[in-house]
Scaffold this active site. Structure first.
Site, PDB file in Angstrom:
ATOM      1  N   TRP B 101     -20.754 -20.551   5.503  1.00 17.28           N
ATOM      2  CA  TRP B 101     -19.937 -19.527   4.828  1.00 17.28           C
ATOM      3  C   TRP B 101     -19.039 -18.804   5.813  1.00 17.28           C
ATOM      4  O   TRP B 101     -17.886 -18.498   5.500  1.00 17.28           O
ATOM      5  CB  TRP B 101     -20.830 -18.578   4.032  1.00 17.28           C
ATOM      6  CG  TRP B 101     -21.530 -19.321   2.936  1.00 17.28           C
ATOM      7  CD1 TRP B 101     -22.855 -19.612   2.841  1.00 17.28           C
ATOM      8  CD2 TRP B 101     -20.901 -19.939   1.798  1.00 17.28           C
ATOM      9  NE1 TRP B 101     -23.097 -20.367   1.717  1.00 17.28           N
ATOM     10  CE2 TRP B 101     -21.921 -20.583   1.065  1.00 17.28           C
ATOM     11  CE3 TRP B 101     -19.595 -20.012   1.332  1.00 17.28           C
ATOM     12  CZ2 TRP B 101     -21.667 -21.293  -0.123  1.00 17.28           C
ATOM     13  CZ3 TRP B 101     -19.330 -20.710   0.160  1.00 17.28           C
ATOM     14  CH2 TRP B 101     -20.363 -21.338  -0.550  1.00 17.28           C
ATOM     15  N   ASP B 171     -19.876 -10.160   5.589  1.00 18.44           N
ATOM     16  CA  ASP B 171     -20.330 -10.693   4.300  1.00 18.44           C
ATOM     17  C   ASP B 171     -21.845 -10.502   4.266  1.00 18.44           C
ATOM     18  O   ASP B 171     -22.566 -11.124   5.048  1.00 18.44           O
ATOM     19  CB  ASP B 171     -19.953 -12.173   4.218  1.00 18.44           C
ATOM     20  CG  ASP B 171     -20.517 -12.868   2.990  1.00 18.44           C
ATOM     21  OD1 ASP B 171     -21.280 -12.256   2.213  1.00 18.44           O
ATOM     22  OD2 ASP B 171     -20.192 -14.065   2.802  1.00 18.44           O
ATOM     23  N   LYS B 195     -27.397 -12.572  -5.535  1.00 17.05           N
ATOM     24  CA  LYS B 195     -28.610 -12.892  -4.797  1.00 17.05           C
ATOM     25  C   LYS B 195     -29.619 -11.754  -4.911  1.00 17.05           C
ATOM     26  O   LYS B 195     -30.757 -11.976  -5.293  1.00 17.05           O
ATOM     27  CB  LYS B 195     -28.274 -13.217  -3.346  1.00 17.05           C
ATOM     28  CG  LYS B 195     -27.403 -14.489  -3.277  1.00 17.05           C
ATOM     29  CD  LYS B 195     -26.770 -14.724  -1.952  1.00 17.05           C
ATOM     30  CE  LYS B 195     -25.702 -15.815  -2.021  1.00 17.05           C
ATOM     31  NZ  LYS B 195     -26.219 -17.147  -2.361  1.00 17.05           N
TER      32      LYS B 195
END
Lengths: 359, 359
Positions: B101, B171, B195
């Site tokens: 990511w 992030d 999440k």
């Protein structure tokens, strides 16, 4: 309080049986042991939900095979940028300005190229749809853009513009799935789902395959490229999974009641109840030229702002909520989307008649 | 089947009492006569939901007044573009590559300027966090970027990098609200909520006010400008309203159980149960350097792909689902987010012990 009649312009009323089903499946979707909110978007069970939703909207709208269905995010407003970023190969497009949302789309397009306003109904407060049978379409226009149903003003294109061969791009947010549609007349149609289909946070775009290319404007984010989502079957990254599930339940509801012809008949009947009353009332009147009236959004006024406010307040107390008109039009607006039952409109009209009698 | 133990990396398990509350309020939110899905985002009742959600996350994270909280759409991936479009004043930024990511964010930033990879743990399969105490930070870097918890690899920055005075952008998708955090150490932190917080389709961004400016890169869509959403209090256009409501219920759940210190203690206890077993097992072992282990995502392997597959299948049959590891790491991964009960991890470890005994 029991369930109200909700005339909100969006987010808006959803079918009660869809909400009941969502509530009953919230902790455990069909015996899988988890909520749809908790499912990996890569799991077989979620992919089945997504695939069924796509198959159902394809069936409902009779979408040809050479069109892709994309489930996106960001609302219609994000498409105001994505459309030119993806489609403006010549950096030229023609816009028809029939209200605030068309105007905002047109302004956003100016960030990316030449966006011509080729027609407008601003001269009369957007209360009509301009004649679009012979517009000065630009020779090198990449597309012609409309907002097909104007939520704020209550107008609708009952005849699509003559685009002189250019692809037509339409924001159908507030008329999505309200009647049968000939998808082949569009290069692309798209809409936020929060008016007729599901919870805010999902945009459905239906795009002719040849318009989905690698050749986008420089600086187009990966997430705004249609090809990104088309290639990945709307699973490039985590989609708004629960919202898509609710959309799928609404598609199934539409199929159960007979599809888009059946819902069109219902919508015509509902709208007629309200428009017939407005045409006969001495107190209330509609604000839109008759032939351009929307089946979905019905603005009306008394001509007296104080009386409008009094009506909105009294209606709310009686369980008819969100009837206040948009600030730019004033007065009232009844949004009577697919999920608004006929009974709701009949009762509203009875209430309006009673209000008028007492004045 | 009853509710399973869901170890999905995201979308992921949510607190059962939140789902129960959502189900019970689905048709009629607290007597208002409609679902949260059906509410106008401009209505007082919805604005109260949004305002409460913002106040609660501010309280939970102790967010200073000079930081704005934005509720956005498009997933973390859309932020990979929005971050440079908004913050790259000098068109230079430094990225620390600790997994897929971070790498994707770095690649996306290259669409907009010079994005330097100033550190990486690719050499050992992203199984550790590089030493970031004295990196070659670019003199004119607009920010330094990290992915703080690496969902796929199971690593976490337990010490934030020394950015040498540049704003840190993180992030935090997979560690959001999992422990107390000092917001003042960041210029911006953001994450998809799917999440640890709510249903996919909402991104929460926390940005220091001075970083929110008109001065964005040319061609930045209105919807990708932080100022658009900051000025409008996350109501510039229709937000993902139902998703934000669920996030708000999760914030209230976190407050009820004692806030971020309490959830951190729970998360440490849960992770210890699993890591202690992995460290003592002859069959299973973790894949991450000990000091960089994540509290949230725990990858492990047997070293035998066939046996891994057999384990995943047997676990699923026993009600421990979504344990298959990411395809790039293989083996297994147990994501044990906030809403995973201690009991779920204890039972998983008991199952693993039993599996090992039978081999």
């Amino acid at each position: 309080m029991a369930r109200v009649y909700n005339f909100s312009a969006g987010p808006a009323v959803l079918p009660e049986e869809v909400l009941q089903q969502a509530a009953s499946e919230m902790l455990n979707y069909r015996g899988c042991g988890m909520s749809v909110m908790e499912m990996s978007h890569r799991s077989k069970i979620y992919q089945q939900i997504l695939a069924t939703a796509e198959a159902d909207i394809r069936e409902l709208m009779n979408i040809p095979e050479n069109y892709r269905v994309l489930f996106l995010q960001g609302g219609a407003y994000q498409q105001f940028a994505a459309v030119p970023m993806n489609l403006m190969k010549n950096r030229v497009a023609d816009y028809i300005i029939t209200g605030q949302w068309a105007k905002k789309a047109w302004q956003e397009a100016q960030l990316f190229g030449t966006a011509n306003a080729v027609a407008s109904s601003a001269d009369k407060g957007f209360s009509y749809i301009p004649d679009c049978s012979d517009l000065p379409i630009s020779e090198n226009a990449d597309y012609v853009y409309i907002c097909e149903n104007n939520t704020i003003y209550g107008t609708k294109f009952h005849t699509l513009p003559n685009t002189k061969g250019k692809p037509l791009v339409a924001d159908v947010s507030s008329c999505f799935l309200s009647e049968p549609v000939d998808v082949t007349k569009y290069g692309m149609l798209y809409g936020g789902v929060q008016k007729n289909i599901g919870p805010a946070g999902v945009v459905i775009a239906i795009i002719r395959e040849d318009l989905i290319t690698e050749d986008v404007l420089p600086g187009t984010p990966t997430m705004l490229r249609y090809k990104t989502h088309a290639d990945a079957g709307s699973l490039f990254n985590t989609p708004p999974a629960y919202g898509i599930y609710i959309c799928g339940l609404v598609f199934q509801w539409l199929k159960r009641i007979g599809g888009l012809s059946a819902i069109e008949a219902r919508n015509q009947e509902k709208a007629a109840v309200l428009y017939d009353f407005l045409d006969s009332s001495d107190l209330f009147h509609g604000t839109v030229v008759k032939q351009d009236r929307s089946l979905m959004n019905v603005p009306f006024v008394t001509g007296d702002e104080k009386l409008d406010a009094e009506f909105v307040k009294a209606a709310e107390a009686a369980g008819f909520v969100n009837l206040k008109g948009h600030r730019t039009v004033g007065g009232m607006r009844a949004s009577i989307y697919n999920a608004m039952p006929l009974e709701g409109v009949q009762k509203l009209v009875a209430f309006m008649k009673d209000f008028e009698r007492r004045k």
